[in-house]
Design an enzyme around this catalytic site. Structure first.
Site, PDB file in Angstrom:
ATOM      1  N   HIS A 185       6.819   6.029   1.695  1.00  0.00           N
ATOM      2  CA  HIS A 185       7.679   5.163   1.012  1.00  0.00           C
ATOM      3  C   HIS A 185       8.757   5.708   0.226  1.00  0.00           C
ATOM      4  CE1 HIS A 185       4.374   2.455   2.721  1.00  0.00           C
ATOM      5  NE2 HIS A 185       5.320   2.093   3.166  1.00  0.00           N
ATOM      6  N   ALA A 201       0.751  -1.159   0.167  1.00  0.00           N
ATOM      7  CA  ALA A 201      -0.003   0.014   0.058  1.00  0.00           C
ATOM      8  C   ALA A 201       0.975   1.137  -0.019  1.00  0.00           C
ATOM      9  CB  ALA A 201      -1.033  -0.063   1.062  1.00  0.00           C
ATOM     10  N   GLY A 254      10.919   5.042   8.365  1.00  0.00           N
ATOM     11  CA  GLY A 254      10.326   6.101   8.619  1.00  0.00           C
ATOM     12  C   GLY A 254      10.127   6.374  10.174  1.00  0.00           C
ATOM     13  N   MET A 283       1.744  10.546   6.587  1.00  0.00           N
ATOM     14  CA  MET A 283       1.454   9.449   5.611  1.00  0.00           C
ATOM     15  C   MET A 283       1.603   7.996   6.133  1.00  0.00           C
ATOM     16  SD  MET A 283       1.252  10.771   2.474  1.00  0.00           S
ATOM     17  CE  MET A 283       1.658  12.370   1.452  1.00  0.00           C
TER      18      MET A 283
END
Ligand code: PAF
Length: 282
Positions: free
Chosen positions: A37, A32, A149, A186
């Site tokens: 990313h 996804a 992240g 995100m």
């Protein structure tokens, strides 16, 4: 686009690149894919010739069967998302058996207390699952460096510990949180939010911003109470936890010390979708 499905093939791909004196970075994902990313991949491509992106929804890190079942699986969209990188990025999309062998189970880790707070308290077994899958993936992919992240800041600290415990020869690098223009961090889970929930979820960012503003002048206790009240008055989001912790060891802040770094952490539900976010405070 090159999609590799077996550990033998991924090992061959990486060793061929290394024989040609190329370096290989790694971005592990559960698919996804989104701009967060993409920013990890860009970070990686600044430092390495090639990036392996794994796409694997890891069953052992879900403590809730519905969450696992509903986790977005969008392989064909992910492949077209990555196609812009041409042959600089290769996808590793293995089956659970390929990653784990016959027993899809977690190893038990002692991450020295980092695993017992926040996500560790609310998602029992989660970090054993994350540690186990990454131990397998790092050994299968053998990258020079892996990128994570800071949205999953606790996970980033866990991965650094994992590499120490398993004595794995790779560098772990944390990358800044990628946010939408309105501040929402995100996340693959955002794909499950309605347009209205996407807007309402920006509340989490606004709270973190205010906590950061007030951090110098207010105590941790006062800030915790303030955040609880804000969520109590918000009909759209349910707070699971708010914490202000030491950035290195994640111990909850009681008294501020000079030269120490602190971060604020939030987990909250928008409907049944669980969202997390965090922010450096000093
Ligand atoms: O952050 C994630 O997407 C997952 O926890 C990871 C690191 C890919 C392990 O399954």
């Amino acid at each position: 686009m090159n999609i590799i499905k077996t550990k033998t093939e991924i090992a061959k791909y990486v060793s061929e690149k290394k024989e040609q004196n190329s370096s290989v970075g790694f971005v592990p994902t559960m698919g996804a894919l989104h701009q967060g990313h993409a920013s990890l991949i860009s970070f990686g491509l600044e430092r390495h010739h090639y990036i392996v992106v794994s796409i694997f929804v890891n069953p052992t890190q879900f403590n809730n069967a519905t969450d696992l079942e509903k986790y977005p699986r969008t392989l064909s969209q992910d492949v077209s998302f990555l196609s812009t990188y041409k042959n600089k990025v290769v996808i590793y999309a293995p089956t659970p058996q390929e990653v784990y062998g016959d027993q899809v189970v977690s190893k038990q880790y002692n991450f020295k207390g980092i695993e017992t707070v926040m996500e560790g308290t609310h998602r029992p077994g989660h970090f054993d699952g994350v540690g186990t899958v990454l131990n397998h993936l790092f050994r299968q992919v053998t990258p020079d460096e892996a990128f994570f992240g800071e949205k999953d800041y606790q996970q980033l600290l866990i991965v650094k510990k994992l590499v120490e415990i398993e004595k794995l020869p790779l560098k772990i690098t944390g990358c800044p949180i990628h946010r939408q223009e309105n501040g929402l961090a995100m996340s693959s889970r955002n794909a499950r939010l309605t347009t209205q929930q996407l807007e309402e979820a920006t509340f989490i960012y606004k709270i973190l911003r205010q906590v950061k503003k007030d951090f110098d002048t207010k105590s941790a206790r006062a800030l915790r109470a303030w955040v609880s009240r804000q969520f109590e008055n918000n009909p759209h989001l349910r707070l699971e936890y708010f914490e202000i912790s030491n950035s290195k060891n994640l111990r909850p802040l009681s008294r501020k010390r000079t030269h120490q770094k602190y971060r604020a952490f939030i987990a909250a539900f928008a409907g049944e979708i669980r969202l997390i976010d965090n922010m450096a405070l000093n």
